[in-house]
Design a protein around this motif. Structure first.
Motif, PDB file in Angstrom:
ATOM      1  N   PHE A   1       0.774  -1.247   0.021  1.00 23.30           N
ATOM      2  CA  PHE A   1      -0.001   0.159   0.040  1.00 23.30           C
ATOM      3  C   PHE A   1       0.978   1.071  -0.092  1.00 23.30           C
TER       4      PHE A   1
ATOM      5  N   SER B   1       8.028  -0.443  14.102  1.00 16.66           N
ATOM      6  CA  SER B   1       7.795  -0.768  15.476  1.00 16.66           C
ATOM      7  C   SER B   1       7.951  -2.254  16.008  1.00 16.66           C
TER       8      SER B   1
ATOM      9  N   LEU C   1      -1.034 -12.913   2.876  1.00 15.61           N
ATOM     10  CA  LEU C   1      -2.151 -11.656   2.850  1.00 15.61           C
ATOM     11  C   LEU C   1      -2.229 -10.941   1.579  1.00 15.61           C
TER      12      LEU C   1
ATOM     13  N   VAL D   1      -3.849   3.617   8.923  1.00 12.54           N
ATOM     14  CA  VAL D   1      -2.658   2.956   9.305  1.00 12.54           C
ATOM     15  C   VAL D   1      -2.357   3.459  10.935  1.00 12.54           C
TER      16      VAL D   1
ATOM     17  N   ARG E   1       0.137   5.921  10.747  1.00 12.67           N
ATOM     18  CA  ARG E   1       1.390   6.154  10.394  1.00 12.67           C
ATOM     19  C   ARG E   1       1.378   6.691   8.799  1.00 12.67           C
TER      20      ARG E   1
ATOM     21  N   ARG F   1      -0.829   0.540  23.344  1.00  9.01           N
ATOM     22  CA  ARG F   1       0.095   1.255  24.145  1.00  9.01           C
ATOM     23  C   ARG F   1      -0.629   1.752  25.453  1.00  9.01           C
TER      24      ARG F   1
ATOM     25  N   LEU G   1       1.530  -9.524   1.220  1.00  8.01           N
ATOM     26  CA  LEU G   1       2.474  -9.458   2.370  1.00  8.01           C
ATOM     27  C   LEU G   1       2.644 -10.969   2.961  1.00  8.01           C
TER      28      LEU G   1
END
Ligand code: HEM
Length: 485
Positions: A201, A208, A259, A294, A296, A352, A391
């Motif tokens: 994409f 991370s 995927l 996303v 990000r 988080r 992916l």
């Protein structure tokens, strides 16, 4: 001469691993070794792909079945010294021509004569029976090889060139001969040019990762630090070891999923639904929508720190690009979505501050890589995918239930998650959330109206199936799994 003999003409010219700016640095070999000493982690006994979590340049996955237990075990024992260890992969100078790792499914261990329960019921049952639980629309779209339990294992080969991988695979194949059958192969590689490290994409991936205590010498600010037992069986932090055989120590469960990504359809959705905030062009509004889905920007900059405009400098700085937790003093964490939507992919899969402090248990090391070609001009013009691409998702953990399964099923696919938000209900993860083929609603994407629901009728990510594997330690392979029983 060993069939694993490195061909002089097929030499690696650069590192097997790529490191685009913004991704965490590869631990320096000496620092990794020193850190490992403090916790007595034996990096020469741990397969190379597990802890490093960095992108490979080129990679091929060879899924196989075992035909002849005795010969397979003999050959595996003789070839085990060529399985790439963490010590080797972490050091460009020690890397072999191609990384070779191997992992087995439950039926694969049984084909080798091992009926031990590894104390992970997802692994024992296999992925096929969990398709509906994972949100897949069924298994019609699954690659045929993954339907059922016929895959016994997977060889993962990676290098800087496909020629080197193919030469290495020819050698591996020659070693095992007719004791195995190659069932299915998936070829993957880093995307070209400045897209290296970005998934299909267009978003930079692999930013991370959890820092592993005793391996990651210098965790970056904001990086979660986990006990090695969250990834490696039998280590501090593995709460299920009492129910596992001792030989499982220093191995890890490898979750594989193919995927498929519908890239032209995803791009059309962004183009059709720009977030028209004051001062933004429609193109910027479309970029913002993608970034909020996303969590990000394509560059990798987190929307929690760069909520309206991309910040490429922030994106490229590993000292800053993970240093956020969605909370701000004086703001209500239960209702504020001005920066990052509750449903954003990275918030759904790593909540988080939304979740229990530090969230030690639900971490995975991601080692996936894009497969198959770039979008063609024809596909882009037609806004329609014609060729399978996506992916090759690989995740390592010591507990599939707390790792991949929680992230996919209890978090990405569960509309109420993240829990305890006052209003509105977050909805599905717009990237990987799945609703058994039915449409998915997502809220929070529009910062000017967080109650606004988007109804996603297309799954931009579609499962083509996979399997659960166990990636054993080298000593488990040489001393236990290949023993004559
Ligand atoms: C084609 C499918 C997928 C795509 C395109 C995708 C894309 C991304 C991107 C762009 C990031 C941000 C970069 C980073 O932090 O590394 C990310 C992070 C992440 N993804 Fe995915 N992902 C996919 C599948 C999955 C799946 C199936 C899971 C687990 C069920 C998952 C779990 C995560 C986690 C845990 C993070 C890190 C979040 C954080 O710590 O901030 N991803 N993904």
């Amino acid at each position: 001469m060993s069939p694993f003999h490195r061909h002089a003409i097929h030499r690696r010219k650069s590192s097997i691993l790529i490191q685009p700016q913004g991704q965490p640095e590869l631990p320096a070999p000496a620092a990794a070794a020193a850190a490992a000493m403090t916790l007595d982690l034996n990096l020469t006994n741990i397969q190379g792909d597990i802890l490093i979590g960095m992108k490979k340049n080129k990679e091929k996955f060879f899924f196989f079945s075992i035909n002849d237990r005795k010969i397979f075990k003999q050959r595996l024992k003789s070839g085990a010294k060529f399985i790439t260890t963490t010590t080797q992969l972490v050091d460009v100078n020690k890397q072999p021509a191609a990384m070779v790792n191997v992992a087995f499914s439950q039926t694969g261990l049984q084909a080798m004569g091992f009926y031990h329960f590894l104390n992970d019921f997802h692994f024992s049952g296999g992925q096929f029976r969990e398709a509906a639980e994972l949100g897949d629309p069924g298994t019609d779209q699954w690659v045929g090889t993954f339907r059922g339990k016929k895959v016994h294992g997977v060889f993962l080969l990676a290098s800087d060139s496909t020629t080197v991988i193919d030469a290495e695979w020819a050698a591996v194949n020659q070693l095992f001969g007719s004791s195995i059958t190659e069932l299915y192969t998936l070829s993957a590689e880093a995307r070209p040019g400045d897209q290296a490290g970005h998934e299909h994409f267009g978003f930079l991936d692999g930013i991370s990762q959890p820092a592993i205590n005793g391996f990651t010498a210098n965790p970056a600010p904001g990086q979660s630090i986990v006990a090695p037992g969250r990834v490696l069986l039998g280590r501090d932090g593995d709460e299920r070891m009492l129910g596992r055989p001792s030989w499982a120590k220093d191995g890890s469960f490898l979750v594989f999923r193919q995927l498929k990504q519908l890239v032209p359809e995803f791009n059309k959705f962004l183009r059709d639904n720009p977030l028209l905030l004051p001062g933004l062009t429609p193109e910027q509004g479309s970029e913002l929508l993608g970034a909020r889905m996303v969590g990000r920007w394509k560059s990798g900059a987190p929307v929690d720190l760069a909520p309206v405009f991309d910040d490429p400098t922030l994106a490229q700085d590993p000292m800053r690009n993970n240093n956020f937790d969605f909370s701000y003093p004086g703001e209500d964490l239960a209702s504020n979505q001005t920066r990052c939507p509750f449903s954003a992919h990275i918030r759904k899969t790593a909540p988080r501050a939304d979740f229990r402090s530090g969230n030690p248990e639900h971490h995975i090391v991601r080692a996936g890589i894009p497969y198959d070609p770039e979008v063609s001009t024809g596909e882009a013009a037609a806004n329609a995918t014609q060729q399978d691409r996506g992916l090759a998702f690989v995740a390592y953990q010591s507990d599939i239930d707390e790792g991949f399964h929680t992230l996919q099923q209890r978090w990405a696919n569960t509309v109420e998650f993240v829990h305890n938000k006052t209003d509105p209900t977050p909805g599905f993860d717009p990237i990987v959330g799945a609703n058994n083929g039915q449409s998915r609603f997502v809220s929070g994407l529009d910062p000017s109206d967080p109650d606004r629901d988007f109804n996603l009728v297309v799954d931009f990510v579609q499962s083509r199936g996979g399997e659960y594997f166990f990636s054993p330690s080298i000593s488990a392979i040489t001393d236990v799994l290949t023993a004559d029983i």
